[in-house]
Design a protein around this motif. Structure first.
Motif, PDB file in Angstrom:
ATOM      1  N   ARG A 110       0.863  -1.194   0.000  1.00 18.98           N
ATOM      2  CA  ARG A 110       0.000   0.000   0.000  1.00 18.98           C
ATOM      3  C   ARG A 110       0.891   1.233   0.000  1.00 18.98           C
ATOM      4  O   ARG A 110       2.034   1.185   0.455  1.00 18.98           O
ATOM      5  N   CYS A 111       0.364   2.311  -0.489  1.00 18.23           N
ATOM      6  CA  CYS A 111       1.141   3.547  -0.445  1.00 18.23           C
ATOM      7  C   CYS A 111       0.236   4.754  -0.202  1.00 18.23           C
ATOM      8  O   CYS A 111      -0.927   4.762  -0.596  1.00 18.23           O
ATOM      9  N   ALA A 112       0.817   5.728   0.474  1.00 18.52           N
ATOM     10  CA  ALA A 112       0.146   7.004   0.703  1.00 18.52           C
ATOM     11  C   ALA A 112       0.830   8.042  -0.178  1.00 18.52           C
ATOM     12  O   ALA A 112       2.051   8.171  -0.163  1.00 18.52           O
ATOM     13  N   ILE A 113       0.037   8.761  -0.963  1.00 14.22           N
ATOM     14  CA  ILE A 113       0.587   9.841  -1.780  1.00 14.22           C
ATOM     15  C   ILE A 113       0.464  11.135  -0.980  1.00 14.22           C
ATOM     16  O   ILE A 113      -0.634  11.527  -0.570  1.00 14.22           O
ATOM     17  N   VAL A 114       1.623  11.755  -0.732  1.00 10.31           N
ATOM     18  CA  VAL A 114       1.693  12.962   0.098  1.00 10.31           C
ATOM     19  C   VAL A 114       1.997  14.152  -0.789  1.00 10.31           C
ATOM     20  O   VAL A 114       2.900  14.095  -1.627  1.00 10.31           O
ATOM     21  N   ASP A 115       1.258  15.213  -0.612  1.00  8.16           N
ATOM     22  CA  ASP A 115       1.514  16.444  -1.371  1.00  8.16           C
ATOM     23  C   ASP A 115       1.261  17.639  -0.472  1.00  8.16           C
ATOM     24  O   ASP A 115       0.198  17.725   0.165  1.00  8.16           O
ATOM     25  N   SER A 116       2.233  18.531  -0.397  1.00 12.22           N
ATOM     26  CA  SER A 116       2.118  19.752   0.423  1.00 12.22           C
ATOM     27  C   SER A 116       1.664  19.441   1.853  1.00 12.22           C
ATOM     28  O   SER A 116       0.797  20.129   2.411  1.00 12.22           O
ATOM     29  N   GLY A 117       2.254  18.388   2.435  1.00 12.74           N
ATOM     30  CA  GLY A 117       1.996  18.093   3.847  1.00 12.74           C
ATOM     31  C   GLY A 117       0.717  17.352   4.148  1.00 12.74           C
ATOM     32  O   GLY A 117       0.351  17.170   5.306  1.00 12.74           O
ATOM     33  N   ARG A 118       0.000  16.915   3.092  1.00 13.64           N
ATOM     34  CA  ARG A 118      -1.259  16.180   3.304  1.00 13.64           C
ATOM     35  C   ARG A 118      -1.251  14.871   2.521  1.00 13.64           C
ATOM     36  O   ARG A 118      -0.641  14.785   1.460  1.00 13.64           O
ATOM     37  N   ILE A 119      -1.955  13.866   3.033  1.00  9.86           N
ATOM     38  CA  ILE A 119      -2.153  12.623   2.277  1.00  9.86           C
ATOM     39  C   ILE A 119      -3.357  12.817   1.364  1.00  9.86           C
ATOM     40  O   ILE A 119      -4.465  13.138   1.831  1.00  9.86           O
TER      41      ILE A 119
END
Length: 254
Positions: free
Chosen positions: A201-210
């Motif tokens: 599984r993976c979490a995509i993080v952008d600008s400090g948020r998932i």
């Protein structure tokens, strides 16, 4: 059988003055999985990792590792985890055998240096200094050292950056072997092919948020179901596959 949560992160926030690097991130990691934190540079993934590793203070939120609360029992968490050191963490005057013996002393563990090096295809480098290794060898050795304290979880922060395709693929195999022996692996990367190959599984993080958290297959299926089509016809192989096939996948060091 229900999967067991080995890491629980809830509403994690990290601020530096007026800048908020991590903006209320929540996720769980299950025992024996390879979990990825993906995102561009500056997204907050390395900061998140360093907080869980007890290396950086959080501003707010809750982190539980194998039942231990980061606020109440960081020392117990340190004993459970293996953290990949950057190259500056190795004494330049010591060879690989001496470095392993040094870490064994620090962790109060008994490990056979020859056996550990052999399992990472480094037995012929036992008397070499860290600075004399190639990029792929350095990364293999740094992962080897994360296992000295027999951790339940290892953290790898962009482990294949700067490696050639063969060294990358070899490291992927190694990471899968580490997981197969019962260790949970948490990895950060901005190589999407790497995450697709390795991560359960993976979490995509952008600008400090998932912004997304699923298996790579599910994320891809969701995108396609939304009507996405690649402009170029998808082939059954890519240029990296051609390179590996033609040059051979065996370990070759510069």
């Amino acid at each position: 059988m229900e999967k067991r949560k080995i890491i629980e992160v809830k509403d994690l926030v990290k601020q530096y003055g007026d800048f908020t690097a991590v903006k209320g991130i929540s996720f769980d990691v299950y025992e024996h999985e390879i979990f990825g934190l993906l995102g561009p540079n500056g997204a907050g993934k390395s900061t998140t990792l360093e907080i869980i590793e007890t290396l950086r203070d959080k501003t707010s939120g809750t982190v539980i590792v194998d039942g231990y609360d980061l606020d109440k029992d960081p020392e117990s968490i340190k004993k459970l985890i293996g953290v990949q050191l950057q190259s500056s963490g190795y004494y330049p005057g010591l060879n690989l055998t001496e470095l392993i013996e040094l870490f064994c002393g620090l962790y109060n563990q008994e490990v056979d240096p020859k056996e550990l090096l052999a399992s990472f295809n480094l037995e012929d480098k036992a008397k070499a200094k860290y600075k004399e290794l190639s990029g792929g060898q350095k990364q293999r050795f740094s992962i080897a050292t994360t296992l000295i304290n027999k951790p339940k979880i290892i953290f790898l922060d962009e482990p294949t950056t700067g490696l050639d395709p063969q060294a990358r693929r070899n490291l992927w195999d190694l990471i899968q072997e580490v997981r197969a022996k019962g260790t949970t692996v948490v990895i950060t990367t901005h190589y999407m092919d790497e995450a697709e190959f390795l991560c359960d599984r993976c979490a995509i993080v952008d600008s400090g948020r998932i912004i997304a958290l699923e298996s790579p297959d599910t994320l891809i299926d969701q995108l396609v179901a939304g009507g996405f089509e690649r402009k170029k016809e998808v082939k059954k192989a890519n240029l990296e596959d051609v390179f590996i096939h033609m040059t051979g996948k065996g370990l070759r060091e510069d």
